[in-house]
Design an enzyme around this catalytic site. Sequence first.
Site, short mmCIF file in Angstrom:
data_model
loop_
_atom_site.label_atom_id
_atom_site.label_comp_id
_atom_site.label_asym_id
_atom_site.label_seq_id
_atom_site.Cartn_x
_atom_site.Cartn_y
_atom_site.Cartn_z
N ASN A 70 -5.07 57.95 -66.13
CA ASN A 70 -3.96 58.90 -66.00
C ASN A 70 -3.65 59.64 -67.31
OD1 ASN A 70 -2.71 56.81 -67.34
ND2 ASN A 70 -1.08 56.50 -65.84
N PHE A 74 -4.75 44.24 -63.57
CA PHE A 74 -5.51 45.31 -64.21
C PHE A 74 -5.42 45.27 -65.74
CE2 PHE A 74 -1.32 46.93 -63.00
CZ PHE A 74 -0.84 47.37 -64.23
N ARG A 127 8.52 61.94 -70.74
CA ARG A 127 8.08 61.29 -69.50
C ARG A 127 8.04 62.28 -68.34
NH1 ARG A 127 6.36 55.88 -69.17
NH2 ARG A 127 7.57 55.59 -67.27
N GLU A 137 6.85 51.15 -80.29
CA GLU A 137 5.52 51.77 -80.26
C GLU A 137 5.25 52.60 -81.51
OE1 GLU A 137 5.54 53.69 -76.42
OE2 GLU A 137 5.57 51.75 -75.38
N THR A 155 3.61 57.91 -63.26
CA THR A 155 2.51 57.04 -63.71
C THR A 155 1.33 57.11 -62.76
OG1 THR A 155 4.13 55.54 -64.68
CG2 THR A 155 1.94 54.65 -64.30
N LYS A 161 -4.83 59.22 -73.91
CA LYS A 161 -5.74 58.08 -73.72
C LYS A 161 -7.19 58.56 -73.77
CE LYS A 161 -2.38 55.65 -70.80
NZ LYS A 161 -2.19 55.08 -69.45
N HIS A 218 0.16 58.60 -72.22
CA HIS A 218 1.19 57.57 -72.26
C HIS A 218 2.43 58.14 -72.94
CE1 HIS A 218 3.46 53.98 -73.28
NE2 HIS A 218 3.57 54.52 -74.48
N ARG A 240 -0.07 64.94 -65.69
CA ARG A 240 -0.84 64.16 -64.71
C ARG A 240 -0.97 64.90 -63.39
NH1 ARG A 240 2.62 58.97 -66.58
NH2 ARG A 240 1.16 58.08 -68.10
N TYR A 260 0.63 46.92 -74.60
CA TYR A 260 0.79 46.69 -73.16
C TYR A 260 1.27 45.26 -72.86
CZ TYR A 260 -1.26 51.21 -71.92
OH TYR A 260 -1.49 52.55 -71.74
P1 ATP Z 1 2.55 54.62 -69.50
O1 ATP Z 1 3.11 53.46 -70.30
O2 ATP Z 1 1.05 54.74 -69.62
O3 ATP Z 1 3.26 55.91 -69.73
P2 ATP Z 1 4.14 53.66 -67.39
O4 ATP Z 1 5.01 53.03 -68.41
O5 ATP Z 1 4.71 54.74 -66.55
O6 ATP Z 1 2.80 54.24 -68.01
P3 ATP Z 1 3.25 51.06 -66.58
O7 ATP Z 1 3.56 50.42 -65.29
O8 ATP Z 1 3.84 50.52 -67.85
O9 ATP Z 1 3.56 52.58 -66.40
O10 ATP Z 1 1.68 51.10 -66.71
C1 ATP Z 1 1.07 51.37 -67.92
C2 ATP Z 1 -0.33 51.85 -67.68
O11 ATP Z 1 -1.08 50.85 -67.01
C3 ATP Z 1 -0.43 53.07 -66.75
O12 ATP Z 1 -0.26 54.29 -67.42
C4 ATP Z 1 -1.84 52.92 -66.21
O13 ATP Z 1 -2.79 53.45 -67.14
C5 ATP Z 1 -2.03 51.43 -66.15
N1 ATP Z 1 -1.79 50.96 -64.78
C6 ATP Z 1 -0.60 50.78 -64.18
N2 ATP Z 1 -0.75 50.35 -62.91
C7 ATP Z 1 -2.10 50.26 -62.70
C8 ATP Z 1 -2.93 49.89 -61.62
N3 ATP Z 1 -2.40 49.51 -60.46
N4 ATP Z 1 -4.27 49.94 -61.79
C9 ATP Z 1 -4.81 50.31 -62.95
N5 ATP Z 1 -4.09 50.68 -64.03
C10 ATP Z 1 -2.76 50.66 -63.91
#
Ligand code: ATP
Length: 139
Positions: free
Chosen positions: A114, A57, A87, A128, A93, A9, A117, A104, A49
């Site tokens: 973070n 958010f 992962r 994706e 996450t 990112k 992705h 991370r 997303y």
């Molecule tokens: P990723 O898809 O980035 O690997 P993930 O699938 O584990 O992450 P998701 O819950 O899908 O987690 O969230 C996607 C992304 O949204 C996170 O990586 C983070 O950047 C952002 N995100 C998630 N929760 C929050 C939050 N509470 N505040 C801000 N950003 C968030």
Amino acid sequence: KERTFIAVKPDGVQRGLVSDIIGRFERRGYKLVGLKLLVPSKALANEHYADLSSKPFFKGLVDYMTNGKAPVVGMVWEGPSVIKQGRVMLGATDPRAAGPGTIRGDYCLSIGRNICHGSDSAESAEKEINLWFGGKGEI
Ligand code: ATP
């Protein structure tokens, strides 16, 4: 052959962590089969997303990914169990829960910044890869 979509990112690119992240996957033995540097469009980020569109958010997340202050590095990695292991290598996450030795867990503390992705299932990996690379034919 199993493939996953991994992205660095904008915060990871801005902090100079691209080579570290690529190196971890290379040294593990995974094969890099797609790589591009881009500022994603709003449409791409919204679709990527889409599952999170109702979250508070969401707007900030899409804006952060697309504002162009730094680009995103999109990658396709191939190899045994690469979806699950990718992962694991990224870590939780929420970086506050990410273990040492993960990307991370080693480099960040904020869920909104973070670094990376990784696709969370075979279905998301396929979606994706198609979204970011315009179909498997292009890789
Ligand atoms: P990723 O898809 O980035 O690997 P993930 O699938 O584990 O992450 P998701 O819950 O899908 O987690 O969230 C996607 C992304 O949204 C996170 O990586 C983070 O950047 C952002 N995100 C998630 N929760 C929050 C939050 N509470 N505040 C801000 N950003 C968030």
